[in-house]
Design a protein around this motif. Structure first.
Motif, short mmCIF file in Angstrom:
data_model
loop_
_atom_site.label_atom_id
_atom_site.label_comp_id
_atom_site.label_asym_id
_atom_site.label_seq_id
_atom_site.Cartn_x
_atom_site.Cartn_y
_atom_site.Cartn_z
N LEU A 230 -2.11 3.73 -7.89
CA LEU A 230 -0.70 3.95 -6.58
C LEU A 230 -1.03 4.90 -5.71
O LEU A 230 -0.81 6.06 -5.71
N ARG A 231 -0.45 4.01 -4.28
CA ARG A 231 -0.97 5.78 -3.55
C ARG A 231 0.47 6.65 -3.35
O ARG A 231 1.02 6.36 -3.64
N GLN B 289 0.43 -0.97 -0.15
CA GLN B 289 -0.13 0.00 0.33
C GLN B 289 0.42 1.49 -0.05
O GLN B 289 0.99 2.70 -0.73
N CYS C 97 3.54 3.04 -1.98
CA CYS C 97 3.89 3.00 -3.15
C CYS C 97 5.26 3.84 -2.96
O CYS C 97 5.15 4.69 -4.66
#
Lengths: 284, 177
Positions: A107-108, A69, A71
């Protein structure tokens, strides 16, 4: 020399695709070494964690989900042939490519505006650290390397005495892993820089993480140092997910450089088990 | 492997032993650094919390964005020790379980023993895999924090290890016993 024109739109697309690739697809060496670690002695809970990590690689690839999570904060290494002429500036194109990949791929985005006074996230930009190196010829080689905050918090550097023995370097590295490796999602990959100056040794340690960890260092002295460090680190017993066992590190990579006669800079870049990165070449 | 449901009964918590692998179903709340800061500010000013955390499980996580058609993006634990300074106050308030990665401080472990709380470890670096066990995800507080908002998750057989049990025993390196 013949100048060769490159539209930066090609660069944007390449970097966007690499951003997705780096987050969705595990490096081949990372995947292979995680599987191999199942043969080592670890606690039952740590073995379960290894199984989760192996399953994670498969699910991330199948469903185009990020491996982690977090990224990361992205570093881009660009080797640029000097014969190439871009129709717009290169660095902003690379930044746009990262932003496009991160937005298109869910994507975080974890980067904030200012470490001291403005800890808010960027609205549309997805800023990366970009290193551009000029080479001869007309090839463009780009590596996109995301790295999470948890493992970056475990990294350290120091200036040892120039007369320090190898034992002191080993002690410094092992002490760092013992102090903070269990916070950084073990099993770890450890990149080490020795030499250069205070500013360059940190980068050297990061570049050390780009190597294929299944292949030992070419220089026998460095291969021996890496082996010694692997043995010492894995004696700590941290194990996968910090749940105990002999797989604390999956690999150690050392790069060295010249330095000032008064100095012995050492930097340790600790990567989590999801050491990520993707590289592509654009030949014109 | 033990199968347990959150919110957790005290009896269930008391029977968990460090090192047990468990499959957790039920509801859990995500909260990480900024959400913790706000929760503690609310408690210290005697303001009500935006969600009722009495008896609940907190997951230290900030998920990746949810892809179209999916329940959640990749979701894995963040480093628990960054929450250590906030944790005793939340346990005194009534939070019963935490999910994160990495070790906890002595103060947190003492508070866990006093309040009968448990700390689970989820595998750091397995966020795509872990997302497969999430059935529902909804932002329920601090939406302005983006990934750091409090999400209410419904999970099914979420794979965890008892990192530190309510008696203070730990499965985590270094061995504190």
């Amino acid at each position: 020399m013949v100048a060769k024109d490159v539209p930066v739109s090609n660069v944007i697309e390449l970097v966007a695709n690499l951003s997705l690739d780096a987050n969705h697809n595990a490096r081949a060496d990372v995947s292979a070494l995680l599987r191999k670690a199942r043969e080592s002695k670890n606690s039952p809970a740590a073995m379960a964690a290894l199984d989760h990590l192996i399953a994670n690689i498969e699910i991330a690839k199948e469903r185009s989900l990020p491996l982690c999570q977090d990224c990361g904060y992205v570093t881009v290494f660009a080797e640029v042939g000097q014969d190439l002429v871009f129709d717009d500036p290169l660095e902003p194109a690379i930044q746009l490519g990262v932003a496009r990949g991160y937005d298109d791929g869910d994507l975080r985005q974890s980067v904030i505006r200012d470490a001291f006074s403005d800890r808010t996230k960027f609205e549309t930009e997805r800023p990366a650290n970009v290193y551009i190196n000029l080479k001869s010829g007309s090839e463009l080689k780009i590596t996109v390397m995301p790295k999470g905050g948890g493992s970056d918090n475990a990294c350290r550097m120091t200036m040892l005495k120039p007369t320090a023995h190898e034992d002191e370097i080993v002690k410094y590295v092992v002490d760092i892993v013992a102090a903070s490796g269990h916070y950084a999602c073990p099993p770890l990959f450890v990149g080490i820089g020795i030499g250069g100056s205070f500013d360059s040794v940190g980068l050297l340690a990061k570049v050390a993480l780009l190597r294929d960890f299944q292949i030992p260092a070419k220089r026998p002295d460095l291969a021996a140092l890496e082996n010694r460090l692997m043995t010492e680190i894995n004696k700590l017993g941290i194990g996968p997910a910090g749940l105990g066992g002999e797989t604390t590190a999956l690999g150690v990579s050392v790069l060295t450089d010249r330095t000032h006669m008064a100095c012995l800079p050492v930097a340790v870049n600790i990567s989590c088990n999801q050491l990520r990165g993707a590289t592509a070449r654009l030949s014109i | 492997m033990k199968t347990i449901t959150s919110p957790l009964d005290q009896k269930v918590i008391d029977n968990l032993v460090a090192g047990d692998t468990v499959a957790l179903s039920g509801q859990i709340y995500t909260a990480r650094d900024q959400a913790h800061k706000r929760l503690i500010e609310a408690l210290s000013e005697n303001r009500p919390l935006p969600v009722e955390l009495m008896g609940q499980t907190i997951f230290y996580a900030g998920p990746a964005p949810t892809p179209a058609g999916a329940v959640t993006g990749s979701i894995g634990p963040t480093t628990a020790s960054r929450m250590d300074k906030f944790t005793p106050a939340l346990l005194e308030y009534g939070v019963k379980a935490m999910i994160g990665k990495g070790p906890r401080s002595i103060e947190v472990i003492e508070s866990m023993k006093a309040e009968g709380a448990v700390y689970f470890v989820a595998t750091g670096g397995a966020a795509a895999y872990l997302s497969d066990f999430v059935r529902k995800s909804e932002v329920v507080a601090f939406g302005d924090l983006g990934p750091e908002a409090i999400h209410l998750l419904e999970v099914e057989n979420f794979p965890l290890v008892v990192g530190i049990d309510a008696n203070g025993r730990s499965a985590l390196w270094p061995d504190i016993s």
